[in-house]
Scaffold this motif. Structure first.
Motif, PDB file in Angstrom:
ATOM      1  N   MET A  84       0.850  -1.191   0.000  1.00 46.65           N
ATOM      2  CA  MET A  84       0.000   0.000   0.000  1.00 46.65           C
ATOM      3  C   MET A  84       0.887   1.243   0.000  1.00 46.65           C
ATOM      4  SD  MET A  84      -3.238   0.939   2.488  1.00 46.65           S
ATOM      5  CE  MET A  84      -2.369   1.160   4.040  1.00 46.65           C
ATOM      6  N   PRO A  86       0.915   5.758  -0.717  1.00 45.49           N
ATOM      7  CA  PRO A  86      -0.022   6.871  -0.525  1.00 45.49           C
ATOM      8  C   PRO A  86      -0.570   7.548  -1.781  1.00 45.49           C
ATOM      9  CG  PRO A  86       2.211   7.541   0.048  1.00 45.49           C
ATOM     10  CD  PRO A  86       2.267   6.090  -0.230  1.00 45.49           C
ATOM     11  N   THR A 139      -3.276   1.964  -3.692  1.00 44.71           N
ATOM     12  CA  THR A 139      -3.426   3.072  -2.746  1.00 44.71           C
ATOM     13  C   THR A 139      -4.292   2.550  -1.596  1.00 44.71           C
ATOM     14  OG1 THR A 139      -5.370   3.764  -3.987  1.00 44.71           O
ATOM     15  CG2 THR A 139      -3.289   4.872  -4.536  1.00 44.71           C
ATOM     16  N   HIS A 140      -4.879   3.470  -0.813  1.00 45.38           N
ATOM     17  CA  HIS A 140      -5.768   3.037   0.280  1.00 45.38           C
ATOM     18  C   HIS A 140      -6.998   2.291  -0.271  1.00 45.38           C
ATOM     19  CE1 HIS A 140      -6.895   7.127  -0.887  1.00 45.38           C
ATOM     20  NE2 HIS A 140      -8.132   6.710  -0.710  1.00 45.38           N
ATOM     21  N   ILE A 143      -7.567  -1.152   1.142  1.00 45.36           N
ATOM     22  CA  ILE A 143      -8.197  -1.450   2.438  1.00 45.36           C
ATOM     23  C   ILE A 143      -9.705  -1.221   2.435  1.00 45.36           C
ATOM     24  CG2 ILE A 143      -6.158  -1.199   3.904  1.00 45.36           C
ATOM     25  CD1 ILE A 143      -6.947   1.696   4.464  1.00 45.36           C
ATOM     26  N   GLN A 144     -10.290  -0.973   1.258  1.00 48.29           N
ATOM     27  CA  GLN A 144     -11.741  -0.823   1.201  1.00 48.29           C
ATOM     28  C   GLN A 144     -12.427  -2.152   1.500  1.00 48.29           C
ATOM     29  OE1 GLN A 144     -12.359   0.974  -2.615  1.00 48.29           O
ATOM     30  NE2 GLN A 144     -12.042   3.042  -1.845  1.00 48.29           N
ATOM     31  N   VAL A 157       3.516  -1.503   3.892  1.00 43.96           N
ATOM     32  CA  VAL A 157       3.058  -0.118   3.797  1.00 43.96           C
ATOM     33  C   VAL A 157       4.253   0.757   3.437  1.00 43.96           C
ATOM     34  CG1 VAL A 157       1.943   1.808   4.995  1.00 43.96           C
ATOM     35  CG2 VAL A 157       1.284  -0.536   5.548  1.00 43.96           C
ATOM     36  N   PHE A 163       0.367   7.368   6.355  1.00 42.99           N
ATOM     37  CA  PHE A 163      -0.799   6.588   6.783  1.00 42.99           C
ATOM     38  C   PHE A 163      -0.900   6.597   8.300  1.00 42.99           C
ATOM     39  CE2 PHE A 163       0.324   4.559   2.706  1.00 42.99           C
ATOM     40  CZ  PHE A 163      -0.893   4.624   2.051  1.00 42.99           C
ATOM     41  N   GLN A 167      -5.182   2.839   9.453  1.00 45.05           N
ATOM     42  CA  GLN A 167      -5.064   2.299   8.094  1.00 45.05           C
ATOM     43  C   GLN A 167      -4.147   1.083   8.055  1.00 45.05           C
ATOM     44  OE1 GLN A 167      -4.105   6.258   6.820  1.00 45.05           O
ATOM     45  NE2 GLN A 167      -5.717   6.240   5.297  1.00 45.05           N
ATOM     46  N   ARG A 168      -3.094   1.146   8.854  1.00 51.82           N
ATOM     47  CA  ARG A 168      -2.180  -0.008   8.939  1.00 51.82           C
ATOM     48  C   ARG A 168      -2.940  -1.216   9.494  1.00 51.82           C
ATOM     49  NH1 ARG A 168       2.664   1.546  12.457  1.00 51.82           N
ATOM     50  NH2 ARG A 168       2.106  -0.043  13.968  1.00 51.82           N
ATOM     51  N   LEU A 170      -6.213  -1.738   9.351  1.00 51.82           N
ATOM     52  CA  LEU A 170      -7.204  -2.212   8.372  1.00 51.82           C
ATOM     53  C   LEU A 170      -6.570  -3.148   7.356  1.00 51.82           C
ATOM     54  CD1 LEU A 170      -9.289   1.023   7.675  1.00 51.82           C
ATOM     55  CD2 LEU A 170     -10.143  -1.082   8.705  1.00 51.82           C
ATOM     56  N   LEU A 171      -5.356  -2.800   6.929  1.00 49.35           N
ATOM     57  CA  LEU A 171      -4.655  -3.656   5.963  1.00 49.35           C
ATOM     58  C   LEU A 171      -4.326  -5.000   6.602  1.00 49.35           C
ATOM     59  CD1 LEU A 171      -3.394  -4.073   3.185  1.00 49.35           C
ATOM     60  CD2 LEU A 171      -1.331  -2.934   3.988  1.00 49.35           C
TER      61      LEU A 171
END
Length: 202
Positions: A84, A86, A139-140, A143-144, A157, A163, A167-168, A170-171
């Protein structure tokens, strides 16, 4: 950090044939620093607890190559890896470089950004869910909620400072306690690093 050290992770065990094939293909030899860092990461990957490591190195010092070696190591064990980054520009850059290197090895790489839409996006989601894609670079968008991995073994990452911890996390939740590797070129004084990255091995 102590809590994470006792969590059950994935112990990746392989002779590293894919890694060696990539090293043979490269037009350069790894530096001593890259070799040292790769050795430490490989030891982490073999352990039955989740890796949680930060690579800090200047721009151009070769962090991405080391991350790619780690990705191939888990792919050889039948797992997927995700990187991932940015911005779409950085994702595209990683994708073009990595795709060129690993395509001859039979490793399937996919790029996932918010500009990929409609049926193309749905098709990509399917391929990731089925495990047809070995390495996802995005990208982010990675993590959707709609993104489901078949077997995520390693979450990487890039430009970690862009991030948040959420977010970390979520991944990481896209897999079952996958190993986590974060990279940054932003040097941070030791005391501050302990505050921000206390849960990470550096």
């Amino acid at each position: 950090k102590r809590g994470m050290a006792i969590e059950t992770g994935i112990s990746f065990q392989t002779d590293g044939t894919l890694v060696q094939r990539l090293l043979d293909l490269l037009s350069f030899q790894l530096t001593r620093a890259q070799e040292r860092v790769w050795t430490e990461i490989k030891e982490d990957l073999r352990r039955p607890h989740p890796m949680n490591r930060l690579i800090q190195g200047d721009v151009g010092s070769g962090k991405t190559v080391v991350a790619l070696l780690a990705s191939l190591y888990v792919v050889e064990c039948g797992y997927q890896a995700a990187i991932m980054a940015p911005t779409e520009v950085l994702v595209e850059q990683h994708y073009l470089n990595i795709h060129r290197l690993v395509e001859p090895l039979g490793v399937k790489v996919a790029m996932l950004t918010s500009s990929i839409k409609g049926s193309e996006r749905e098709d990509l989601y399917d391929q990731i869910r089925r495990g047809d894609v070995n390495l996802v670079i995005g990208t982010h968008a990675v993590i959707q909620e709609a993104v489901e991995f078949h077997r995520l073994g390693l979450a990487i990452v890039d430009e970690q400072h862009k991030f948040g911890v959420v977010q970390r996390g979520l991944l990481k939740r896209k897999g079952l306690n996958p190993d986590v590797l974060v990279m940054t070129a932003t040097p941070i004084p030791r005391t501050l690093a302990m505050t921000i990255y206390g849960d990470l091995d550096v």
